[in-house]
Design an enzyme around this catalytic site. Structure first.
Site, PDB file in Angstrom:
ATOM      1  N   HIS A 180       4.890  11.333  15.572  1.00 48.22           N
ATOM      2  CA  HIS A 180       4.519  12.620  14.953  1.00 48.22           C
ATOM      3  C   HIS A 180       4.323  13.733  15.985  1.00 48.22           C
ATOM      4  O   HIS A 180       4.786  14.857  15.817  1.00 48.22           O
ATOM      5  CB  HIS A 180       3.228  12.465  14.153  1.00 48.22           C
ATOM      6  CG  HIS A 180       3.228  11.301  13.212  1.00 48.22           C
ATOM      7  ND1 HIS A 180       4.340  10.932  12.495  1.00 48.22           N
ATOM      8  CD2 HIS A 180       2.260  10.415  12.868  1.00 48.22           C
ATOM      9  CE1 HIS A 180       4.049   9.873  11.745  1.00 48.22           C
ATOM     10  NE2 HIS A 180       2.800   9.542  11.961  1.00 48.22           N
TER      11      HIS A 180
ATOM     12  N   ASP B 245       9.737   9.726   9.635  1.00 44.42           N
ATOM     13  CA  ASP B 245       8.519  10.169  10.317  1.00 44.42           C
ATOM     14  C   ASP B 245       7.917  11.125   9.295  1.00 44.42           C
ATOM     15  O   ASP B 245       8.417  12.243   9.118  1.00 44.42           O
ATOM     16  CB  ASP B 245       8.854  10.902  11.620  1.00 44.42           C
ATOM     17  CG  ASP B 245       7.594  11.352  12.336  1.00 44.42           C
ATOM     18  OD1 ASP B 245       6.674  11.847  11.657  1.00 44.42           O
ATOM     19  OD2 ASP B 245       7.512  11.204  13.559  1.00 44.42           O
ATOM     20  N   HIS B 246       6.877  10.687   8.616  1.00 41.02           N
ATOM     21  CA  HIS B 246       6.457  11.474   7.439  1.00 41.02           C
ATOM     22  C   HIS B 246       5.961  12.867   7.812  1.00 41.02           C
ATOM     23  O   HIS B 246       5.942  13.764   6.975  1.00 41.02           O
ATOM     24  CB  HIS B 246       5.445  10.706   6.578  1.00 41.02           C
ATOM     25  CG  HIS B 246       4.045  10.702   7.094  1.00 41.02           C
ATOM     26  ND1 HIS B 246       3.602   9.823   8.043  1.00 41.02           N
ATOM     27  CD2 HIS B 246       2.979  11.469   6.781  1.00 41.02           C
ATOM     28  CE1 HIS B 246       2.327  10.057   8.294  1.00 41.02           C
ATOM     29  NE2 HIS B 246       1.918  11.048   7.543  1.00 41.02           N
TER      30      HIS B 246
ATOM     31  N   ASP C  73       0.809  -1.219   0.000  1.00 44.08           N
ATOM     32  CA  ASP C  73       0.000   0.000   0.000  1.00 44.08           C
ATOM     33  C   ASP C  73       0.850   1.280   0.000  1.00 44.08           C
ATOM     34  O   ASP C  73       0.568   2.235  -0.731  1.00 44.08           O
ATOM     35  CB  ASP C  73      -0.881  -0.051   1.261  1.00 44.08           C
ATOM     36  CG  ASP C  73      -1.745   1.159   1.409  1.00 44.08           C
ATOM     37  OD1 ASP C  73      -2.654   1.313   0.581  1.00 44.08           O
ATOM     38  OD2 ASP C  73      -1.492   1.965   2.320  1.00 44.08           O
TER      39      ASP C  73
HETATM   40  N1  LIG Z   1       0.506   2.323   4.146  1.00 42.55           N
HETATM   41  C1  LIG Z   1       0.764   3.465   4.728  1.00 42.55           C
HETATM   42  O1  LIG Z   1       0.165   4.521   4.463  1.00 42.55           O
HETATM   43  C2  LIG Z   1       1.825   3.547   5.774  1.00 42.55           C
HETATM   44  C3  LIG Z   1       2.658   2.479   6.033  1.00 42.55           C
HETATM   45  N2  LIG Z   1       3.667   2.604   6.953  1.00 42.55           N
HETATM   46  C4  LIG Z   1       4.578   1.495   7.206  1.00 42.55           C
HETATM   47  O2  LIG Z   1       5.144   1.051   5.973  1.00 42.55           O
HETATM   48  C5  LIG Z   1       5.386  -0.343   6.000  1.00 42.55           C
HETATM   49  C6  LIG Z   1       4.647  -1.006   4.841  1.00 42.55           C
HETATM   50  O3  LIG Z   1       3.261  -0.727   4.974  1.00 42.55           O
HETATM   51  P1  LIG Z   1       2.204  -1.119   3.840  1.00 42.55           P
HETATM   52  O4  LIG Z   1       2.732  -0.844   2.485  1.00 42.55           O
HETATM   53  O5  LIG Z   1       0.943  -0.455   4.265  1.00 42.55           O
HETATM   54  O6  LIG Z   1       2.081  -2.697   4.051  1.00 42.55           O
HETATM   55  P2  LIG Z   1       1.434  -3.771   3.056  1.00 42.55           P
HETATM   56  O7  LIG Z   1       0.978  -4.887   3.921  1.00 42.55           O
HETATM   57  O8  LIG Z   1       0.476  -3.149   2.123  1.00 42.55           O
HETATM   58  O9  LIG Z   1       2.676  -4.247   2.196  1.00 42.55           O
HETATM   59  C7  LIG Z   1       3.682  -5.087   2.720  1.00 42.55           C
HETATM   60  C8  LIG Z   1       4.654  -5.425   1.614  1.00 42.55           C
HETATM   61  O10 LIG Z   1       5.629  -6.321   2.143  1.00 42.55           O
HETATM   62  C9  LIG Z   1       5.807  -7.419   1.233  1.00 42.55           C
HETATM   63  N3  LIG Z   1       6.243  -8.570   2.009  1.00 42.55           N
HETATM   64  C10 LIG Z   1       5.633  -9.123   3.079  1.00 42.55           C
HETATM   65  N4  LIG Z   1       6.335 -10.174   3.529  1.00 42.55           N
HETATM   66  C11 LIG Z   1       7.427 -10.272   2.740  1.00 42.55           C
HETATM   67  C12 LIG Z   1       8.518 -11.178   2.686  1.00 42.55           C
HETATM   68  N5  LIG Z   1       8.665 -12.176   3.569  1.00 42.55           N
HETATM   69  N6  LIG Z   1       9.462 -10.995   1.741  1.00 42.55           N
HETATM   70  C13 LIG Z   1       9.351  -9.989   0.846  1.00 42.55           C
HETATM   71  N7  LIG Z   1       8.323  -9.114   0.837  1.00 42.55           N
HETATM   72  C14 LIG Z   1       7.373  -9.259   1.768  1.00 42.55           C
HETATM   73  C15 LIG Z   1       4.421  -7.567   0.619  1.00 42.55           C
HETATM   74  O11 LIG Z   1       4.458  -8.194  -0.641  1.00 42.55           O
HETATM   75  P3  LIG Z   1       4.200  -9.747  -0.929  1.00 42.55           P
HETATM   76  O12 LIG Z   1       3.004 -10.135  -0.129  1.00 42.55           O
HETATM   77  O13 LIG Z   1       4.036  -9.815  -2.392  1.00 42.55           O
HETATM   78  O14 LIG Z   1       5.442 -10.411  -0.458  1.00 42.55           O
HETATM   79  C16 LIG Z   1       4.054  -6.111   0.403  1.00 42.55           C
HETATM   80  O15 LIG Z   1       4.649  -5.618  -0.746  1.00 42.55           O
HETATM   81  C17 LIG Z   1       4.932  -0.787   7.388  1.00 42.55           C
HETATM   82  O16 LIG Z   1       6.033  -0.738   8.246  1.00 42.55           O
HETATM   83  C18 LIG Z   1       3.931   0.266   7.801  1.00 42.55           C
HETATM   84  O17 LIG Z   1       3.808   0.378   9.193  1.00 42.55           O
HETATM   85  C19 LIG Z   1       3.882   3.769   7.627  1.00 42.55           C
HETATM   86  C20 LIG Z   1       3.083   4.866   7.435  1.00 42.55           C
HETATM   87  C21 LIG Z   1       1.981   4.855   6.506  1.00 42.55           C
HETATM   88  O1  LIG Z   2       1.489   7.520  10.667  1.00 38.27           O
HETATM   89  C1  LIG Z   2       0.277   7.598  10.605  1.00 38.27           C
HETATM   90  O2  LIG Z   2      -0.255   8.714  10.095  1.00 38.27           O
HETATM   91  C2  LIG Z   2      -1.576   8.714   9.565  1.00 38.27           C
HETATM   92  C3  LIG Z   2      -1.991  10.176   9.456  1.00 38.27           C
HETATM   93  O3  LIG Z   2      -1.121  10.825   8.567  1.00 38.27           O
HETATM   94  P1  LIG Z   2      -1.578  12.146   7.783  1.00 38.27           P
HETATM   95  O4  LIG Z   2      -0.379  12.556   7.027  1.00 38.27           O
HETATM   96  O5  LIG Z   2      -2.732  11.750   6.928  1.00 38.27           O
HETATM   97  O6  LIG Z   2      -2.016  13.129   8.824  1.00 38.27           O
HETATM   98  C4  LIG Z   2      -2.534   7.943  10.457  1.00 38.27           C
HETATM   99  O7  LIG Z   2      -3.778   7.825   9.808  1.00 38.27           O
HETATM  100  C5  LIG Z   2      -1.974   6.566  10.720  1.00 38.27           C
HETATM  101  O8  LIG Z   2      -2.816   5.888  11.649  1.00 38.27           O
HETATM  102  C6  LIG Z   2      -0.577   6.635  11.275  1.00 38.27           C
HETATM  103  O9  LIG Z   2      -0.011   5.324  11.266  1.00 38.27           O
END
Ligand SMILES: NC(=O)C1=CN([C@@H]2O[C@H](COP(=O)(O)OP(=O)(O)OC[C@H]3O[C@@H](n4cnc5c(N)ncnc54)[C@H](OP(=O)(O)O)[C@@H]3O)[C@@H](O)[C@H]2O)C=CC1
Ligand SMILES: O=C1O[C@H](COP(=O)(O)O)[C@@H](O)[C@H](O)[C@H]1O
Length: 514
Positions: free
Chosen positions: A242, A179-180, A14
């Site tokens: 944050h 830390d975005h 994601d």
């Molecule tokens: N989404 C967001 O808006 C935010 C996310 N984060 C952080 O970013 C990180 C990723 O989040 P997000 O993208 O939402 O997570 P997702 O669950 O959407 O994606 C996880 C990714 O990791 C891959 N993956 C999982 N296991 C393995 C493995 N064993 N080997 C290789 N690849 C692997 C998955 O692909 P596949 O299954 O194909 O292996 C997938 O591409 C997390 O630490 C989250 O806390 C922080 C702030 C905001």
């Molecule tokens: O890190 C996080 O931030 C979002 C909020 O971010 P923003 O830039 O949209 O204000 C929050 O929704 C999420 O729970 C948290 O992990």
């Protein structure tokens, strides 16, 4: 920019889709990425290069500030992207990755530089780092930087463990902890406004400031992240990172040089000055925790947190957190910093309000009128800008004093071209500028502070957890925290009412808002 190969772990996830691909594209379109770069997408599921490039295109068309509307331009950008299926536990895969990276290095002349971006669950960070080393990905003469996402641990011990693992492979100077919020335009602007204006710095202290209010409110619930959030809660998800980061930006001393380490040193001093809690009772007196119950907002029925997918039906996880925080140093002694964050609140907004002390109440004007305090507001999200509230004579009237607003609305000037937080941070990482990334000691001190609260909550059980209706401003106790000191939360998100607004522009004019 010097060239680099970006190794993007979690490329099918994601974060990559919503933030990282759009950020890379914007940097490219703005000329901040020249042609000496390559991106390798890495995740377990199989994708061909063509499928991956299509994923990138789809993400850009949906989420990026610039759209890919020129086929030839798109083709030359897409050529920089490759995909490799890799399980991070498979060390042989890392040997293959090394071969692919070296090939791309030659093709795009990236000078052996590698930027490893871990958009992965944090439990995988340690193993990836070890396998990068085992696979020979660090055996080049260029730079090797590791960019990692939050959460950095669950508490201080787990963060220490993770940090020890990373430090076995990478030096601290090469670890970029995201830390975005630190990438947001107006968060970065705090130090500029504070340190570049002669009229703020002299009054930026307990003699003139009554209190500071930091609000990070969200309208969304936990969406599909219930599994993660139920173990985390608002304290760990938002406050540890944050919120405390923004507090440090507001409270820090001016650094002697605009050097990343000097700035981060000053932020650490603030974290070290946070007043510790004396006991669980002290936490209870200064901290509020809430959880949203079912509610109604704008005619829509909203489910309770406990009814959300992947959330335990009896969960006591907080979706609302507010606290009265003191920074016990010479500058801030006695000034409360009120912080609050929560999900399913009435508006999505991030704002910092600085409330100034009033003029002495025995002088002519304040005896004759009710004076509103001066406010300085940093509007961080979704509006971006600076707002100031002061008192002035109502134009044309006979000595009527009214609050007036000076609204420097940056979002309306910069519009959609405000660089996204991830663009700035990614760009900084490629330039080796770690100013807006969190250093280990910042993370550790923040956990130390937050762990006291978590420990007190564990001791108290759920006795101070208050349910609030979804769509409301959270527990009433959060209002009382301020009322106890004679204050109130100021309206956020541009909802200041009853003021005269002085519009900025060539001709400043005053208008009554209602
Ligand atoms: N989404 C967001 O808006 C935010 C996310 N984060 C952080 O970013 C990180 C990723 O989040 P997000 O993208 O939402 O997570 P997702 O669950 O959407 O994606 C996880 C990714 O990791 C891959 N993956 C999982 N296991 C393995 C493995 N064993 N080997 C290789 N690849 C692997 C998955 O692909 P596949 O299954 O194909 O292996 C997938 O591409 C997390 O630490 C989250 O806390 C922080 C702030 C905001
Ligand atoms: O890190 C996080 O931030 C979002 C909020 O971010 P923003 O830039 O949209 O204000 C929050 O929704 C999420 O729970 C948290 O992990």
């Amino acid at each position: 920019m010097t060239g680099a190969v970006f190794l993007l772990f979690g490329a099918t996830g994601d974060l990559a889709k919503r933030k990282l691909f759009p950020a890379i594209y914007s940097l490219y379109r703005e000329g901040k990425l020249n042609d000496r770069f390559a991106v390798v997408g890495l995740a377990r599921r199989p994708r061909t290069n063509e499928q991956f490039r299509q994923d990138v295109l789809d993400s850009i068309q949906e989420f990026a500030r610039y759209k890919a509307d020129d086929d030839a331009g798109w083709a030359s950008f897409a050529e920089h992207f490759s995909y490799m299926s890799l399980d991070i536990h498979d060390v042989n895969g890392f040997h293959q990755l090394r071969a692919l990276t070296e090939e791309l290095d030659r093709k795009f002349d990236t000078g052996g530089n590698r930027l490893f971006y871990l958009a992965l669950a944090p439990e995988l960070f340690g193993d990836v780092s070890f396998n990068l080393r085992e696979g020979g990905l660090l055996d080049t003469s260029g730079y090797h930087r590791l960019v990692i996402e939050k959460p950095f641990g669950y508490d201080l011990p787990s963060a220490e463990k993770l940090n020890t693992q990373l430090r076995q492979v990478f030096e601290e100077k090469d670890i970029y902890r995201i830390d975005h919020y630190l990438g947001k335009e107006m968060v970065q602007n705090i130090e500029f406004v504070r340190f570049a204006n002669a009229f703020f710095e002299p009054i930026w202290n307990n003699k003139y400031i009554a209190n500071v209010q930091i609000t990070l409110s969200e309208t969304v619930g936990v969406e599909e992240r219930g599994g993660y959030y139920d173990k985390s809660g608002a304290l760990r998800d938002m406050a540890q990172n944050h919120m405390l980061q923004m507090l440090t930006m507001m409270a820090m001393e001016p650094p002697s040089r605009l050097h990343p380490e000097d700035i981060r040193d000053e932020k650490v001093k603030v974290l070290r000055s946070l007043r510790p809690f004396a006991s669980a009772a002290d936490v209870r007196a200064n901290v509020v925790r809430g959880q949203y119950a079912a509610g109604e907002f704008k005619g829509k029925t909203l489910p309770a947190y406990r009814a959300e997918p992947s959330v335990a039906p009896e969960s006591t996880t907080e979706t609302f957190f507010a606290a009265r925080v003191y920074v016990d140093n010479f500058r801030w002694a006695g000034v409360p910093f009120y912080v609050r964050t929560g999900k399913r609140l009435p508006v999505k907004t991030t704002e910092i309000v600085v409330e100034f002390k009033n003029v002495p109440d025995n002088v002519y004007l304040s005896r004759k009128h009710t004076l509103e305090p001066n406010l300085l507001v940093f509007r961080i999200n979704p509006l971006e800008g600076i707002y100031m509230k002061m008192n002035a004579k109502q134009p044309g009237s006979e000595g009527v004093l009214v609050p007036v607003a000076l609204d420097l609305c940056q979002s309306s000037k910069v519009g959609i071209n405000t660089p996204e937080a991830y663009e700035r941070l990614l760009y900084d990482a490629t330039r080796g500028d770690s100013t807006y990334f969190t250093r280990w000691d910042e993370v550790a001190h923040a956990w130390q502070y937050v762990d006291q609260i978590a420990a007190a909550w564990a001791e108290l059980g759920a006795e101070d957890l208050v349910l609030y209706p979804a769509g409301s401003w959270g527990p009433q106790r959060a209002q009382e925290l301020l009322a106890e000191n004679g204050f109130r939360w100021w309206p956020v998100n541009g909802q200041h009412e009853g003021e005269v607004e002085w519009e900025t522009g060539t001709k400043a004019e005053a208008k009554v808002l209602r």
